[in-house]
Design a protein around this motif. Structure first.
Motif, PDB file in Angstrom:
ATOM      1  N   GLU A 192       0.903  -1.252  -0.049  1.00 32.28           N
ATOM      2  CA  GLU A 192      -0.131   0.372  -0.393  1.00 32.28           C
ATOM      3  C   GLU A 192       0.399   0.991  -0.387  1.00 32.28           C
ATOM      4  OE1 GLU A 192      -3.707   2.091   2.840  1.00 32.28           O
ATOM      5  OE2 GLU A 192      -2.689   0.339   3.027  1.00 32.28           O
ATOM      6  N   GLU A 193       0.863   1.956  -1.491  1.00 30.59           N
ATOM      7  CA  GLU A 193       2.114   3.427  -1.685  1.00 30.59           C
ATOM      8  C   GLU A 193       2.722   2.794  -0.981  1.00 30.59           C
ATOM      9  OE1 GLU A 193       0.186   7.672  -0.913  1.00 30.59           O
ATOM     10  OE2 GLU A 193       0.901   6.817   0.559  1.00 30.59           O
ATOM     11  N   LEU A 194       3.731   2.553  -1.415  1.00 31.19           N
ATOM     12  CA  LEU A 194       5.162   2.407  -1.042  1.00 31.19           C
ATOM     13  C   LEU A 194       6.065   3.554  -1.379  1.00 31.19           C
ATOM     14  CD1 LEU A 194       6.670  -0.781  -3.323  1.00 31.19           C
ATOM     15  CD2 LEU A 194       6.953  -0.175  -0.231  1.00 31.19           C
ATOM     16  N   LEU A 195       5.520   4.674  -2.682  1.00 29.03           N
ATOM     17  CA  LEU A 195       6.694   5.837  -2.393  1.00 29.03           C
ATOM     18  C   LEU A 195       4.933   7.023  -2.540  1.00 29.03           C
ATOM     19  CD1 LEU A 195       8.524   5.067  -4.578  1.00 29.03           C
ATOM     20  CD2 LEU A 195       9.499   6.050  -2.871  1.00 29.03           C
ATOM     21  N   SER A 196       4.485   7.893  -1.159  1.00 29.93           N
ATOM     22  CA  SER A 196       4.266   9.422  -1.163  1.00 29.93           C
ATOM     23  C   SER A 196       4.533   9.459  -2.144  1.00 29.93           C
ATOM     24  CB  SER A 196       4.731  10.080   0.558  1.00 29.93           C
ATOM     25  OG  SER A 196       5.430   9.751   0.292  1.00 29.93           O
ATOM     26  N   ARG A 197       3.060  10.908  -2.310  1.00 28.58           N
ATOM     27  CA  ARG A 197       3.593  11.695  -3.317  1.00 28.58           C
ATOM     28  C   ARG A 197       4.941  12.404  -3.389  1.00 28.58           C
ATOM     29  NH1 ARG A 197      -0.351   8.513  -4.324  1.00 28.58           N
ATOM     30  NH2 ARG A 197      -1.682   9.731  -5.156  1.00 28.58           N
ATOM     31  N   ASP A 198       5.699  13.020  -2.635  1.00 33.86           N
ATOM     32  CA  ASP A 198       6.336  13.916  -1.641  1.00 33.86           C
ATOM     33  C   ASP A 198       8.292  13.506  -2.127  1.00 33.86           C
ATOM     34  OD1 ASP A 198       5.953  12.844   0.280  1.00 33.86           O
ATOM     35  OD2 ASP A 198       5.867  14.553   1.891  1.00 33.86           O
ATOM     36  N   GLU A 199       8.007  11.682  -2.643  1.00 30.99           N
ATOM     37  CA  GLU A 199       8.677  10.991  -2.317  1.00 30.99           C
ATOM     38  C   GLU A 199       9.899  10.495  -3.799  1.00 30.99           C
ATOM     39  OE1 GLU A 199       8.484   8.735   1.871  1.00 30.99           O
ATOM     40  OE2 GLU A 199       8.398   7.678   0.049  1.00 30.99           O
ATOM     41  N   VAL A 200       8.697  11.043  -4.955  1.00 30.26           N
ATOM     42  CA  VAL A 200       8.673  10.697  -6.268  1.00 30.26           C
ATOM     43  C   VAL A 200       9.012  12.056  -6.816  1.00 30.26           C
ATOM     44  CG1 VAL A 200       7.896   9.898  -8.703  1.00 30.26           C
ATOM     45  CG2 VAL A 200       6.755   8.966  -5.844  1.00 30.26           C
ATOM     46  N   TRP A 201      10.159  11.820  -7.426  1.00 36.69           N
ATOM     47  CA  TRP A 201      11.018  13.349  -8.519  1.00 36.69           C
ATOM     48  C   TRP A 201      11.821  12.594  -9.588  1.00 36.69           C
ATOM     49  CZ3 TRP A 201      12.576  17.952  -6.803  1.00 36.69           C
ATOM     50  CH2 TRP A 201      12.420  18.630  -5.285  1.00 36.69           C
ATOM     51  N   PHE A 202      11.167  13.306 -11.090  1.00 37.25           N
ATOM     52  CA  PHE A 202      11.697  13.278 -12.330  1.00 37.25           C
ATOM     53  C   PHE A 202      12.406  13.652 -13.053  1.00 37.25           C
ATOM     54  CE2 PHE A 202       6.475  12.613 -11.752  1.00 37.25           C
ATOM     55  CZ  PHE A 202       6.723  11.613 -11.319  1.00 37.25           C
ATOM     56  N   THR A 203      12.919  13.232 -13.649  1.00 35.10           N
ATOM     57  CA  THR A 203      13.959  14.710 -14.616  1.00 35.10           C
ATOM     58  C   THR A 203      13.655  14.135 -16.105  1.00 35.10           C
ATOM     59  OG1 THR A 203      15.359  12.204 -15.058  1.00 35.10           O
ATOM     60  CG2 THR A 203      16.105  13.619 -12.771  1.00 35.10           C
ATOM     61  N   GLN A 204      13.786  14.988 -16.874  1.00 34.67           N
ATOM     62  CA  GLN A 204      13.341  15.484 -18.479  1.00 34.67           C
ATOM     63  C   GLN A 204      14.718  15.978 -18.594  1.00 34.67           C
ATOM     64  OE1 GLN A 204       8.851  14.518 -18.720  1.00 34.67           O
ATOM     65  NE2 GLN A 204       9.802  17.602 -20.179  1.00 34.67           N
ATOM     66  N   LYS A 205      14.710  15.804 -19.853  1.00 34.33           N
ATOM     67  CA  LYS A 205      15.829  16.841 -20.665  1.00 34.33           C
ATOM     68  C   LYS A 205      15.074  18.007 -21.523  1.00 34.33           C
ATOM     69  CE  LYS A 205      20.241  14.407 -20.654  1.00 34.33           C
ATOM     70  NZ  LYS A 205      21.007  13.884 -22.002  1.00 34.33           N
ATOM     71  N   ASP A 206      15.585  18.820 -21.817  1.00 33.04           N
ATOM     72  CA  ASP A 206      15.041  19.997 -22.979  1.00 33.04           C
ATOM     73  C   ASP A 206      15.880  19.655 -23.929  1.00 33.04           C
ATOM     74  OD1 ASP A 206      17.206  21.304 -23.146  1.00 33.04           O
ATOM     75  OD2 ASP A 206      16.590  22.666 -21.653  1.00 33.04           O
ATOM     76  N   PRO A 207      14.980  20.339 -24.819  1.00 38.88           N
ATOM     77  CA  PRO A 207      15.151  19.883 -26.919  1.00 38.88           C
ATOM     78  C   PRO A 207      17.490  20.436 -26.980  1.00 38.88           C
ATOM     79  CG  PRO A 207      13.755  21.464 -26.699  1.00 38.88           C
ATOM     80  CD  PRO A 207      13.898  21.442 -25.482  1.00 38.88           C
ATOM     81  N   GLU A 208      17.917  21.225 -25.623  1.00 34.79           N
ATOM     82  CA  GLU A 208      18.981  21.300 -25.927  1.00 34.79           C
ATOM     83  C   GLU A 208      20.112  20.164 -24.954  1.00 34.79           C
ATOM     84  OE1 GLU A 208      18.801  25.553 -23.784  1.00 34.79           O
ATOM     85  OE2 GLU A 208      18.562  26.478 -26.251  1.00 34.79           O
TER      86      GLU A 208
END
Length: 440
Positions: free
Chosen positions: A369-385
Protein backbone atom coordinates in the motif's frame (compact mmCIF):
# COMPACT_ATOMS: atom_id res chain seq x y z
CA UNK A 1 20.48 13.49 7.44
CA UNK A 2 19.95 15.44 4.20
CA UNK A 3 17.41 18.25 3.86
CA UNK A 4 18.18 19.63 0.42
CA UNK A 5 20.69 19.35 -2.44
CA UNK A 6 21.28 22.11 -4.99
CA UNK A 7 23.43 21.77 -8.12
CA UNK A 8 24.17 23.60 -11.36
CA UNK A 9 26.48 22.99 -14.31
CA UNK A 10 27.28 19.33 -13.69
CA UNK A 11 27.19 17.00 -16.70
CA UNK A 12 23.68 17.26 -18.20
CA UNK A 13 22.52 19.59 -15.39
CA UNK A 14 23.10 23.05 -16.86
CA UNK A 15 20.71 25.26 -14.90
CA UNK A 16 20.31 25.21 -11.13
CA UNK A 17 18.24 22.26 -9.89
CA UNK A 18 17.11 21.48 -6.34
CA UNK A 19 16.25 18.12 -4.79
CA UNK A 20 14.36 18.44 -1.51
CA UNK A 21 14.12 15.77 1.17
CA UNK A 22 11.64 17.78 3.24
CA UNK A 23 8.19 16.25 3.56
CA UNK A 24 5.33 18.16 1.96
CA UNK A 25 2.94 19.88 4.32
CA UNK A 26 -0.16 17.76 4.79
CA UNK A 27 -3.55 19.28 4.19
CA UNK A 28 -4.89 20.73 7.42
CA UNK A 29 -1.53 20.44 9.21
CA UNK A 30 -0.36 23.58 11.08
CA UNK A 31 2.37 25.64 9.48
CA UNK A 32 5.81 24.81 10.77
CA UNK A 33 7.56 27.24 13.04
CA UNK A 34 10.78 28.80 11.86
CA UNK A 35 12.67 27.31 14.80
CA UNK A 36 11.56 23.74 14.11
CA UNK A 37 13.54 21.14 12.19
CA UNK A 38 11.36 20.14 9.23
CA UNK A 39 10.00 16.63 8.79
CA UNK A 40 12.28 14.62 6.49
CA UNK A 41 11.25 11.87 4.08
CA UNK A 42 13.11 8.57 4.46
CA UNK A 43 12.95 7.72 0.75
CA UNK A 44 13.41 9.75 -2.43
CA UNK A 45 13.00 8.10 -5.83
CA UNK A 46 13.93 9.69 -9.16
CA UNK A 47 12.22 8.55 -12.38
CA UNK A 48 12.72 9.57 -15.98
CA UNK A 49 13.47 8.40 -19.49
CA UNK A 50 16.81 6.87 -20.43
CA UNK A 51 19.54 9.55 -20.63
CA UNK A 52 17.27 12.12 -18.96
CA UNK A 53 19.81 12.82 -16.19
CA UNK A 54 18.67 10.65 -13.26
CA UNK A 55 22.15 9.23 -12.76
CA UNK A 56 23.71 12.67 -13.15
CA UNK A 57 21.76 13.98 -10.16
CA UNK A 58 23.20 11.17 -8.05
CA UNK A 59 26.63 11.65 -9.61
CA UNK A 60 26.59 15.34 -8.68
CA UNK A 61 26.03 14.44 -5.03
CA UNK A 62 28.79 11.82 -5.25
CA UNK A 63 31.17 14.34 -6.86
CA UNK A 64 30.46 16.87 -4.10
CA UNK A 65 31.30 14.29 -1.45
CA UNK A 66 34.49 13.36 -3.32
CA UNK A 67 35.56 17.01 -3.60
CA UNK A 68 35.02 17.57 0.13
CA UNK A 69 36.96 14.41 0.89
CA UNK A 70 39.86 14.76 -1.53
CA UNK A 71 40.39 18.34 -2.72
CA UNK A 72 43.04 19.23 -0.13
CA UNK A 73 44.84 15.89 -0.04
CA UNK A 74 44.58 14.43 -3.56
CA UNK A 75 44.01 17.15 -6.15
CA UNK A 76 47.21 18.18 -7.87
CA UNK A 77 48.16 21.75 -6.80
CA UNK A 78 48.73 23.04 -10.35
CA UNK A 79 46.06 21.15 -12.28
CA UNK A 80 42.93 23.09 -11.35
CA UNK A 81 39.62 21.46 -10.47
CA UNK A 82 38.67 18.12 -12.09
CA UNK A 83 35.00 19.06 -12.50
CA UNK A 84 32.42 17.87 -15.06
CA UNK A 85 30.55 20.88 -16.51
CA UNK A 86 27.74 20.93 -19.08
CA UNK A 87 29.59 20.49 -22.39
CA UNK A 88 26.86 21.18 -24.95
CA UNK A 89 27.06 24.96 -24.54
CA UNK A 90 30.20 27.06 -24.72
CA UNK A 91 28.96 29.51 -22.08
CA UNK A 92 28.40 26.69 -19.58
CA UNK A 93 31.84 25.19 -20.17
CA UNK A 94 33.45 28.32 -18.72
CA UNK A 95 30.79 29.09 -16.08
CA UNK A 96 31.25 27.92 -12.46
CA UNK A 97 29.66 24.72 -11.18
CA UNK A 98 27.56 24.97 -8.02
CA UNK A 99 27.04 22.39 -5.25
CA UNK A 100 25.18 22.98 -1.99
CA UNK A 101 23.71 20.69 0.64
CA UNK A 102 21.55 21.36 3.70
CA UNK A 103 21.96 18.73 6.40
CA UNK A 104 21.57 17.97 10.08
CA UNK A 105 24.49 17.42 12.43
CA UNK A 106 23.88 16.62 16.11
CA UNK A 107 20.39 18.05 15.86
CA UNK A 108 21.52 21.34 14.26
CA UNK A 109 20.88 22.46 10.71
CA UNK A 110 23.74 23.55 8.44
CA UNK A 111 24.03 24.70 4.83
CA UNK A 112 27.36 24.16 3.05
CA UNK A 113 28.19 24.84 -0.56
CA UNK A 114 30.81 25.96 -3.05
CA UNK A 115 31.35 27.13 -6.64
CA UNK A 116 34.27 25.96 -8.77
CA UNK A 117 35.48 26.48 -12.29
CA UNK A 118 38.29 24.68 -14.13
CA UNK A 119 40.97 26.64 -12.30
CA UNK A 120 39.97 27.26 -8.69
CA UNK A 121 37.35 27.50 -5.98
CA UNK A 122 35.41 30.70 -6.72
CA UNK A 123 33.17 30.64 -3.67
CA UNK A 124 32.55 28.58 -0.54
CA UNK A 125 30.20 29.09 2.39
CA UNK A 126 28.90 27.52 5.56
CA UNK A 127 25.88 28.65 7.57
CA UNK A 128 24.23 27.29 10.68
CA UNK A 129 20.59 27.91 11.64
CA UNK A 130 20.23 28.46 15.37
CA UNK A 131 16.62 29.35 16.20
CA UNK A 132 15.77 28.90 12.51
CA UNK A 133 17.73 31.92 11.29
CA UNK A 134 20.94 31.73 9.22
CA UNK A 135 24.23 32.47 10.95
CA UNK A 136 27.38 32.80 8.83
CA UNK A 137 30.30 30.63 9.91
CA UNK A 138 32.45 31.48 6.92
CA UNK A 139 32.05 32.93 3.44
CA UNK A 140 34.83 32.63 0.88
CA UNK A 141 34.44 34.89 -2.14
CA UNK A 142 37.50 33.93 -4.17
CA UNK A 143 40.62 31.78 -4.36
CA UNK A 144 42.89 34.18 -2.48
CA UNK A 145 43.76 33.81 1.20
CA UNK A 146 42.30 37.25 1.91
CA UNK A 147 38.91 36.41 0.37
CA UNK A 148 37.41 35.04 3.59
CA UNK A 149 34.80 36.48 5.88
CA UNK A 150 34.48 34.56 9.16
CA UNK A 151 31.55 34.72 11.55
CA UNK A 152 32.17 35.61 15.17
CA UNK A 153 31.02 32.20 16.42
CA UNK A 154 33.61 30.26 14.39
CA UNK A 155 36.69 30.02 16.57
CA UNK A 156 40.03 28.28 16.20
CA UNK A 157 43.02 28.86 13.92
CA UNK A 158 40.85 29.69 10.94
CA UNK A 159 43.08 32.46 9.54
CA UNK A 160 46.09 30.17 9.58
CA UNK A 161 44.09 27.42 7.87
CA UNK A 162 43.02 29.92 5.20
CA UNK A 163 46.67 30.62 4.36
CA UNK A 164 47.27 26.86 4.00
CA UNK A 165 44.31 26.33 1.68
CA UNK A 166 45.25 26.11 -2.00
CA UNK A 167 43.26 27.99 -4.63
CA UNK A 168 41.88 24.71 -5.98
CA UNK A 169 41.12 23.16 -2.58
CA UNK A 170 38.09 23.55 -0.34
CA UNK A 171 38.53 25.36 2.97
CA UNK A 172 36.38 22.71 4.69
CA UNK A 173 38.79 20.01 3.49
CA UNK A 174 41.79 22.02 4.63
CA UNK A 175 40.20 22.67 8.04
CA UNK A 176 39.58 18.95 8.54
CA UNK A 177 43.20 18.16 7.60
CA UNK A 178 44.30 20.70 10.24
CA UNK A 179 42.09 19.20 12.97
CA UNK A 180 39.60 22.05 13.38
CA UNK A 181 37.05 20.64 15.88
CA UNK A 182 33.74 21.84 14.40
CA UNK A 183 34.71 21.91 10.72
CA UNK A 184 36.40 18.54 11.07
CA UNK A 185 33.21 17.08 12.54
CA UNK A 186 31.10 18.54 9.71
CA UNK A 187 33.61 17.26 7.16
CA UNK A 188 33.35 13.79 8.64
CA UNK A 189 29.55 14.00 8.61
CA UNK A 190 29.46 14.89 4.91
CA UNK A 191 32.03 12.31 3.86
CA UNK A 192 30.81 9.36 5.92
CA UNK A 193 27.04 9.85 6.01
CA UNK A 194 26.59 8.94 2.34
CA UNK A 195 27.29 5.61 0.67
CA UNK A 196 26.90 5.14 -3.08
CA UNK A 197 25.92 1.86 -4.73
CA UNK A 198 26.74 1.66 -8.41
CA UNK A 199 26.06 -1.25 -10.73
CA UNK A 200 29.20 -1.21 -12.83
CA UNK A 201 32.07 -3.60 -12.12
CA UNK A 202 33.78 -1.31 -9.63
CA UNK A 203 30.49 -0.55 -7.86
CA UNK A 204 29.71 -4.21 -7.38
CA UNK A 205 33.25 -4.93 -6.14
CA UNK A 206 32.89 -2.17 -3.55
CA UNK A 207 29.52 -3.47 -2.35
CA UNK A 208 30.83 -7.02 -2.08
CA UNK A 209 33.80 -5.70 -0.10
CA UNK A 210 31.32 -4.23 2.39
CA UNK A 211 29.57 -7.60 2.61
CA UNK A 212 32.90 -9.32 3.20
CA UNK A 213 33.56 -7.05 6.17
CA UNK A 214 30.06 -7.58 7.59
CA UNK A 215 30.35 -11.36 7.28
CA UNK A 216 33.47 -11.29 9.44
CA UNK A 217 31.63 -9.62 12.32
CA UNK A 218 29.39 -12.00 14.31
CA UNK A 219 26.73 -9.39 15.12
CA UNK A 220 26.23 -8.41 11.47
CA UNK A 221 26.91 -11.82 9.91
CA UNK A 222 23.61 -13.09 11.32
CA UNK A 223 21.66 -10.17 9.85
CA UNK A 224 23.24 -10.54 6.40
CA UNK A 225 22.43 -14.24 6.23
CA UNK A 226 18.92 -13.71 7.58
CA UNK A 227 18.20 -11.27 4.73
CA UNK A 228 19.78 -13.70 2.29
CA UNK A 229 17.50 -16.53 3.40
CA UNK A 230 14.39 -14.33 3.45
CA UNK A 231 14.95 -13.37 -0.20
CA UNK A 232 13.95 -16.94 -1.21
CA UNK A 233 17.01 -17.41 -3.41
CA UNK A 234 17.67 -20.95 -2.20
CA UNK A 235 20.81 -19.77 -0.37
CA UNK A 236 21.32 -20.88 3.23
CA UNK A 237 24.27 -18.66 4.09
CA UNK A 238 27.22 -16.65 2.83
CA UNK A 239 30.67 -17.04 4.32
CA UNK A 240 34.17 -15.70 3.86
CA UNK A 241 36.90 -18.25 3.17
CA UNK A 242 40.65 -17.79 2.86
CA UNK A 243 42.90 -19.64 0.46
CA UNK A 244 46.55 -19.22 -0.49
CA UNK A 245 47.48 -17.37 -3.64
CA UNK A 246 49.57 -19.22 -6.23
CA UNK A 247 53.25 -18.62 -5.40
CA UNK A 248 53.94 -17.24 -8.85
CA UNK A 249 51.20 -14.62 -8.41
CA UNK A 250 52.58 -13.48 -5.05
CA UNK A 251 56.06 -13.22 -6.56
CA UNK A 252 54.74 -11.22 -9.52
CA UNK A 253 52.97 -8.79 -7.21
CA UNK A 254 56.11 -8.29 -5.16
CA UNK A 255 58.20 -7.69 -8.29
CA UNK A 256 55.67 -5.17 -9.58
CA UNK A 257 55.72 -3.32 -6.26
CA UNK A 258 59.52 -3.16 -6.21
CA UNK A 259 59.61 -1.88 -9.80
CA UNK A 260 57.04 0.84 -9.15
CA UNK A 261 58.74 1.85 -5.90
CA UNK A 262 62.03 2.39 -7.77
CA UNK A 263 60.32 4.66 -10.31
CA UNK A 264 61.07 8.36 -9.81
CA UNK A 265 58.53 10.24 -7.74
CA UNK A 266 56.29 7.28 -6.99
CA UNK A 267 55.27 6.12 -3.52
CA UNK A 268 53.47 2.83 -3.87
CA UNK A 269 51.55 1.03 -1.15
CA UNK A 270 52.43 -2.66 -0.93
CA UNK A 271 49.76 -4.93 -2.41
CA UNK A 272 47.15 -6.18 0.07
CA UNK A 273 47.64 -9.86 -0.57
CA UNK A 274 45.52 -10.78 2.47
CA UNK A 275 42.41 -9.31 0.83
CA UNK A 276 43.21 -11.17 -2.37
CA UNK A 277 43.22 -14.41 -0.43
CA UNK A 278 39.68 -13.86 0.89
CA UNK A 279 36.56 -14.62 -1.10
CA UNK A 280 32.85 -14.98 -0.48
CA UNK A 281 31.12 -18.27 -1.13
CA UNK A 282 27.46 -19.21 -0.83
CA UNK A 283 26.00 -22.45 0.52
CA UNK A 284 22.68 -23.64 -0.82
CA UNK A 285 19.99 -25.07 1.43
CA UNK A 286 20.20 -28.85 1.74
CA UNK A 287 23.59 -29.06 0.04
CA UNK A 288 27.15 -29.35 1.25
CA UNK A 289 28.46 -27.67 -1.89
CA UNK A 290 29.56 -24.02 -1.63
CA UNK A 291 29.96 -21.92 -4.78
CA UNK A 292 32.07 -18.77 -5.20
CA UNK A 293 29.86 -15.71 -5.41
CA UNK A 294 31.10 -14.97 -8.94
CA UNK A 295 29.33 -18.13 -10.10
CA UNK A 296 25.97 -17.04 -8.71
CA UNK A 297 23.34 -15.11 -10.67
CA UNK A 298 23.45 -11.34 -11.07
CA UNK A 299 20.27 -11.11 -8.97
CA UNK A 300 21.78 -13.05 -6.07
CA UNK A 301 24.92 -10.89 -6.10
CA UNK A 302 22.84 -7.70 -6.37
CA UNK A 303 20.63 -8.59 -3.41
CA UNK A 304 23.50 -9.72 -1.19
CA UNK A 305 25.61 -6.65 -1.94
CA UNK A 306 22.80 -4.10 -1.57
CA UNK A 307 21.62 -5.81 1.64
CA UNK A 308 25.00 -5.10 3.22
CA UNK A 309 24.90 -1.38 2.44
CA UNK A 310 21.28 -1.24 3.64
CA UNK A 311 22.19 -2.80 6.98
CA UNK A 312 25.04 -0.32 7.36
CA UNK A 313 22.80 2.67 6.58
CA UNK A 314 20.08 1.52 8.97
CA UNK A 315 22.64 0.94 11.71
CA UNK A 316 24.39 4.30 11.28
CA UNK A 317 21.44 6.47 10.26
CA UNK A 318 23.24 7.41 7.04
CA UNK A 319 22.17 8.06 3.45
CA UNK A 320 22.26 5.23 0.91
CA UNK A 321 22.34 6.37 -2.72
CA UNK A 322 21.50 3.65 -5.26
CA UNK A 323 21.50 4.07 -9.03
CA UNK A 324 19.18 1.65 -10.86
CA UNK A 325 17.83 0.10 -7.68
CA UNK A 326 15.82 -2.35 -9.79
CA UNK A 327 18.88 -3.66 -11.66
CA UNK A 328 18.83 -7.50 -11.52
CA UNK A 329 16.35 -7.44 -8.62
CA UNK A 330 12.82 -8.80 -8.59
CA UNK A 331 10.27 -6.04 -7.82
CA UNK A 332 9.37 -7.80 -4.55
CA UNK A 333 12.98 -7.48 -3.38
CA UNK A 334 13.43 -3.84 -4.37
CA UNK A 335 10.08 -3.00 -2.76
CA UNK A 336 11.26 -4.72 0.43
CA UNK A 337 14.27 -2.39 0.52
CA UNK A 338 11.97 0.61 0.41
CA UNK A 339 9.75 -0.79 3.13
CA UNK A 340 12.76 -1.32 5.40
CA UNK A 341 13.58 2.39 5.24
CA UNK A 342 9.95 3.39 5.81
CA UNK A 343 9.37 1.07 8.77
CA UNK A 344 10.07 3.00 12.03
CA UNK A 345 10.76 -0.26 13.88
CA UNK A 346 13.53 -1.10 11.41
CA UNK A 347 14.77 2.39 10.59
CA UNK A 348 15.29 3.75 14.10
CA UNK A 349 18.14 6.15 13.35
CA UNK A 350 16.73 8.24 10.51
CA UNK A 351 18.50 6.55 7.60
CA UNK A 352 17.56 7.77 4.12
CA UNK A 353 17.41 6.05 0.74
CA UNK A 354 17.91 8.04 -2.48
CA UNK A 355 17.54 6.02 -5.66
CA UNK A 356 16.98 6.21 -9.41
CA UNK A 357 14.81 3.63 -11.13
CA UNK A 358 12.65 2.62 -14.08
CA UNK A 359 10.60 0.19 -11.96
CA UNK A 360 7.14 1.73 -12.11
CA UNK A 361 5.66 -0.94 -9.82
CA UNK A 362 7.27 0.98 -6.95
CA UNK A 363 4.98 3.90 -7.83
CA UNK A 364 1.82 1.84 -7.52
CA UNK A 365 0.06 -0.21 -4.88
CA UNK A 366 0.33 -3.74 -6.33
CA UNK A 367 3.29 -4.70 -4.13
CA UNK A 368 2.31 -2.80 -0.98
CA UNK A 369 0.00 0.00 0.00
CA UNK A 370 1.57 3.24 -1.30
CA UNK A 371 5.23 2.35 -1.25
CA UNK A 372 6.13 5.90 -2.29
CA UNK A 373 4.19 8.89 -1.07
CA UNK A 374 3.69 11.91 -3.32
CA UNK A 375 6.58 13.91 -1.83
CA UNK A 376 9.00 11.01 -2.29
CA UNK A 377 8.79 10.94 -6.11
CA UNK A 378 10.85 13.15 -8.44
CA UNK A 379 11.29 13.22 -12.22
CA UNK A 380 14.04 14.19 -14.65
CA UNK A 381 13.52 15.37 -18.20
CA UNK A 382 15.80 16.81 -20.87
CA UNK A 383 14.96 19.90 -22.90
CA UNK A 384 15.77 20.23 -26.64
CA UNK A 385 19.22 21.60 -25.75
CA UNK A 386 20.11 18.46 -23.76
CA UNK A 387 19.83 20.07 -20.31
CA UNK A 388 18.23 18.17 -17.41
CA UNK A 389 15.30 19.52 -15.42
CA UNK A 390 14.46 18.00 -12.02
CA UNK A 391 10.93 18.38 -10.63
CA UNK A 392 8.73 16.72 -7.99
CA UNK A 393 5.47 14.83 -8.42
CA UNK A 394 3.84 17.26 -5.98
CA UNK A 395 3.97 19.97 -8.68
CA UNK A 396 1.09 18.15 -10.40
CA UNK A 397 -1.08 17.98 -7.25
CA UNK A 398 -2.22 14.39 -7.86
CA UNK A 399 -5.43 13.32 -6.15
CA UNK A 400 -5.08 11.05 -3.16
CA UNK A 401 -6.71 8.15 -5.04
CA UNK A 402 -4.84 8.84 -8.30
CA UNK A 403 -2.95 5.90 -9.84
CA UNK A 404 0.53 7.43 -10.06
CA UNK A 405 2.04 4.46 -11.88
CA UNK A 406 -0.57 4.62 -14.65
CA UNK A 407 -0.36 8.40 -14.83
CA UNK A 408 3.41 8.28 -15.19
CA UNK A 409 3.33 5.64 -17.95
CA UNK A 410 0.65 7.65 -19.78
CA UNK A 411 2.93 10.69 -19.75
CA UNK A 412 0.72 12.73 -17.43
CA UNK A 413 3.77 14.05 -15.55
CA UNK A 414 6.25 14.06 -18.45
CA UNK A 415 9.64 12.39 -17.94
CA UNK A 416 8.82 9.42 -20.21
CA UNK A 417 10.26 8.61 -23.65
CA UNK A 418 7.99 8.90 -26.68
CA UNK A 419 8.39 6.21 -29.31
CA UNK A 420 6.07 6.35 -32.33
CA UNK A 421 5.51 2.69 -33.08
CA UNK A 422 3.86 3.50 -36.43
CA UNK A 423 7.18 5.01 -37.48
CA UNK A 424 9.00 1.88 -36.31
CA UNK A 425 6.68 -0.26 -38.48
CA UNK A 426 7.19 2.11 -41.42
CA UNK A 427 10.97 1.81 -41.04
CA UNK A 428 10.81 -1.98 -41.34
CA UNK A 429 8.32 -1.80 -44.21
CA UNK A 430 10.63 0.49 -46.16
CA UNK A 431 13.58 -1.74 -45.42
CA UNK A 432 11.67 -4.82 -46.58
CA UNK A 433 10.59 -3.06 -49.79
CA UNK A 434 14.23 -2.16 -50.52
CA UNK A 435 15.30 -5.79 -50.00
CA UNK A 436 12.49 -7.03 -52.26
CA UNK A 437 13.61 -4.64 -55.02
CA UNK A 438 17.21 -5.83 -54.70
CA UNK A 439 16.20 -9.47 -55.08
CA UNK A 440 13.71 -8.89 -57.92
Amino acid sequence: MLLRFRVANHRSIRDEQTLSFVAARRRGAPRQRLTEIPEIVSITGIYGANASGKSNVLDALRWMKWAIQRSQTSWAPNEGVPRRPFLLEEKARSAPSLYEVDFLHEGNRYSYGFEVDDEAVRGEWLFSFPHGRPRRLFDRTGPGENDYDFGRTLTGEIRRIATLTRDNALFLSSAASNNHPLLGALHQQLTTCMQFAGHDFHGERFRLKVIEELLQQPETEQDVNALLRLADLGIERAEVVTSDLPPELEESLEQLHRALSRAAGLRVTPPDTDSLKRRIQLRRAGSDVALPIDEESAGTRAWLSIAGLTLGALRDGSVLVVDEIDSSLHPMLSSSLLRMFKDPEINRHGAQLLFASHDTTLLGTLLAEELLSRDEVWFTQKDPEGATTLFPLTEFHPRRDENVERGYLQGRYGAVPYLNFDMVRKLFQERRATLDEDTA
